[in-house]
Design a protein around this motif. Sequence first.
Motif, PDB file in Angstrom:
ATOM      1  N   ASP A   1       0.806  -1.216   0.000  1.00 32.81           N
ATOM      2  CA  ASP A   1       0.000   0.000   0.000  1.00 32.81           C
ATOM      3  C   ASP A   1       0.845   1.275   0.000  1.00 32.81           C
ATOM      4  N   ILE A   2       2.060   1.207   0.537  1.00 29.20           N
ATOM      5  CA  ILE A   2       2.810   2.454   0.739  1.00 29.20           C
ATOM      6  C   ILE A   2       4.128   2.537  -0.035  1.00 29.20           C
ATOM      7  N   VAL A   3       4.662   1.400  -0.486  1.00 22.15           N
ATOM      8  CA  VAL A   3       5.973   1.441  -1.146  1.00 22.15           C
ATOM      9  C   VAL A   3       5.793   1.810  -2.611  1.00 22.15           C
ATOM     10  N   THR A   4       6.133   3.048  -2.905  1.00 19.82           N
ATOM     11  CA  THR A   4       6.068   3.573  -4.265  1.00 19.82           C
ATOM     12  C   THR A   4       7.419   4.201  -4.591  1.00 19.82           C
ATOM     13  N   ALA A   5       7.627   4.516  -5.849  1.00 21.44           N
ATOM     14  CA  ALA A   5       8.869   5.173  -6.246  1.00 21.44           C
ATOM     15  C   ALA A   5       9.010   6.525  -5.552  1.00 21.44           C
ATOM     16  N   ASP A   6       7.889   7.245  -5.387  1.00 19.22           N
ATOM     17  CA  ASP A   6       7.928   8.539  -4.706  1.00 19.22           C
ATOM     18  C   ASP A   6       8.317   8.378  -3.242  1.00 19.22           C
ATOM     19  N   MET A   7       7.767   7.340  -2.574  1.00 22.44           N
ATOM     20  CA  MET A   7       8.100   7.113  -1.175  1.00 22.44           C
ATOM     21  C   MET A   7       9.573   6.761  -1.010  1.00 22.44           C
ATOM     22  N   VAL A   8      10.086   5.891  -1.883  1.00 22.53           N
ATOM     23  CA  VAL A   8      11.496   5.503  -1.806  1.00 22.53           C
ATOM     24  C   VAL A   8      12.395   6.716  -2.007  1.00 22.53           C
ATOM     25  N   TYR A   9      12.022   7.580  -2.934  1.00 25.37           N
ATOM     26  CA  TYR A   9      12.836   8.774  -3.169  1.00 25.37           C
ATOM     27  C   TYR A   9      12.775   9.714  -1.960  1.00 25.37           C
ATOM     28  N   ALA A  10      11.589   9.856  -1.375  1.00 20.21           N
ATOM     29  CA  ALA A  10      11.432  10.742  -0.225  1.00 20.21           C
ATOM     30  C   ALA A  10      12.228  10.246   0.977  1.00 20.21           C
ATOM     31  N   VAL A  11      12.341   8.921   1.130  1.00 16.86           N
ATOM     32  CA  VAL A  11      13.005   8.344   2.301  1.00 16.86           C
ATOM     33  C   VAL A  11      14.494   8.153   2.072  1.00 16.86           C
ATOM     34  N   PHE A  12      14.867   7.649   0.895  1.00 17.51           N
ATOM     35  CA  PHE A  12      16.262   7.292   0.640  1.00 17.51           C
ATOM     36  C   PHE A  12      16.972   8.232  -0.339  1.00 17.51           C
ATOM     37  N   GLY A  13      16.206   9.096  -1.001  1.00 13.25           N
ATOM     38  CA  GLY A  13      16.807  10.018  -1.947  1.00 13.25           C
ATOM     39  C   GLY A  13      17.345   9.367  -3.200  1.00 13.25           C
ATOM     40  N   ILE A  14      16.716   8.281  -3.627  1.00 17.68           N
ATOM     41  CA  ILE A  14      17.176   7.578  -4.816  1.00 17.68           C
ATOM     42  C   ILE A  14      15.981   7.204  -5.687  1.00 17.68           C
ATOM     43  N   ALA A  15      16.155   7.353  -6.998  1.00 18.31           N
ATOM     44  CA  ALA A  15      15.106   6.951  -7.937  1.00 18.31           C
ATOM     45  C   ALA A  15      15.104   5.435  -8.069  1.00 18.31           C
ATOM     46  N   CYS A  16      13.954   4.875  -8.370  1.00 11.62           N
ATOM     47  CA  CYS A  16      13.871   3.414  -8.471  1.00 11.62           C
ATOM     48  C   CYS A  16      12.701   3.012  -9.349  1.00 11.62           C
ATOM     49  N   THR A  17      12.703   1.741  -9.695  1.00 13.14           N
ATOM     50  CA  THR A  17      11.565   1.101 -10.343  1.00 13.14           C
ATOM     51  C   THR A  17      11.059   0.029  -9.396  1.00 13.14           C
ATOM     52  N   ILE A  18       9.760  -0.103  -9.299  1.00  8.64           N
ATOM     53  CA  ILE A  18       9.185  -1.100  -8.396  1.00  8.64           C
ATOM     54  C   ILE A  18       8.390  -2.105  -9.214  1.00  8.64           C
ATOM     55  N   ILE A  19       8.709  -3.376  -9.013  1.00 13.02           N
ATOM     56  CA  ILE A  19       8.017  -4.464  -9.696  1.00 13.02           C
ATOM     57  C   ILE A  19       7.543  -5.467  -8.649  1.00 13.02           C
ATOM     58  N   PRO A  20       6.610  -6.346  -8.973  1.00 13.14           N
ATOM     59  CA  PRO A  20       6.183  -7.369  -8.021  1.00 13.14           C
ATOM     60  C   PRO A  20       7.293  -8.401  -7.798  1.00 13.14           C
ATOM     61  N   ASP A  21       7.538  -8.745  -6.563  1.00 17.69           N
ATOM     62  CA  ASP A  21       8.476  -9.815  -6.251  1.00 17.69           C
ATOM     63  C   ASP A  21       7.934 -11.110  -6.849  1.00 17.69           C
ATOM     64  N   PRO A  22       8.700 -11.824  -7.677  1.00 18.08           N
ATOM     65  CA  PRO A  22       8.173 -13.016  -8.350  1.00 18.08           C
ATOM     66  C   PRO A  22       7.837 -14.152  -7.393  1.00 18.08           C
ATOM     67  N   ILE A  23       8.345 -14.089  -6.165  1.00 19.36           N
ATOM     68  CA  ILE A  23       8.070 -15.158  -5.201  1.00 19.36           C
ATOM     69  C   ILE A  23       6.919 -14.797  -4.268  1.00 19.36           C
ATOM     70  N   THR A  24       6.926 -13.575  -3.734  1.00 22.91           N
ATOM     71  CA  THR A  24       5.942 -13.190  -2.714  1.00 22.91           C
ATOM     72  C   THR A  24       4.908 -12.192  -3.215  1.00 22.91           C
ATOM     73  N   ASN A  25       5.131 -11.618  -4.394  1.00 23.07           N
ATOM     74  CA  ASN A  25       4.252 -10.599  -4.971  1.00 23.07           C
ATOM     75  C   ASN A  25       4.244  -9.304  -4.161  1.00 23.07           C
ATOM     76  N   THR A  26       5.187  -9.166  -3.234  1.00 22.79           N
ATOM     77  CA  THR A  26       5.353  -7.914  -2.503  1.00 22.79           C
ATOM     78  C   THR A  26       6.206  -6.971  -3.347  1.00 22.79           C
ATOM     79  N   PRO A  27       6.272  -5.674  -2.996  1.00 22.11           N
ATOM     80  CA  PRO A  27       7.066  -4.752  -3.813  1.00 22.11           C
ATOM     81  C   PRO A  27       8.542  -5.140  -3.844  1.00 22.11           C
TER      82      PRO A  27
END
Length: 281
Positions: A226-252
Amino acid sequence: MAELHAQNLMLAYDDTCIIPNLSVTIPDGQITVLVGANGCGKSTLLRGISRLLKPKRGSVVLDGADIWKMPTKQLAKQLGILPQGPTAPEGLTVHELVAQGRYPHQSWLQQWSREDEHVTQEALAITNLTDFADRPVDTLSGGQRQRAWIAMTLAQDSDTILLDEPTTFLDLAYQIDVLDLLHDLNVARGKTIVMVLHDLNHACRYADNLIALRDGHIVAQGYPSDIVTADMVYAVFGIACTIIPDPITNTPLVIPSSKAMNSKSLTNSFNPQPSWVAIRG
């Protein structure tokens, strides 16, 4: 189960304020993971809600009672804490270490009992350390040592267990071993787990409740999906990212961007003419 709640918490080391004003509730019976960049206040918050660091302002309440007003043994029966990088005295055996978790349940009138031994043996069995009971702790591998310390907190028999970076300095196999153990304790025994993790993808896999911190403030809290988005990761860690479903758990699954890798990929893909042109003719 007892609810753990911090209200208007201010935490500092001497005159250095790390957490200026924070309120948070830890859900019962869930795994809560604290994440954020170095120095954001993760470990400080954990120390604050475990009574290892006295707040400058605010309160921490466990089952309706201020933890700083509770007798130490009473608190230890409800709240177990495993700090970062614990060390055992040289020569202390695994059984002796785990048995120390029974201290809150003892008194002058009641020393070591059959119940204490039963709980200690059970903690050893749960953590797969029965065969290592007589081994000195300092002869174990990193993963085994960490399981021994977790076994000690299990012997304490508290409903809530707090752990500060339990996978630090462990290789990947041992990291998963420890995290799977904590997951099993949560699912099978209903333990409330609160831990600090550096690996955001591990946090997304194991957390029911993720708390992302920056500069002593909560940026986001909730279920990882619900909360892990590219914007959230950038706001917290200061790094751009791509988020995909984990192929094993389907979590971010967070794939961080890298200027170096992008440049390398571009260089490798740029080839204006086939190599055979250079040797032709």
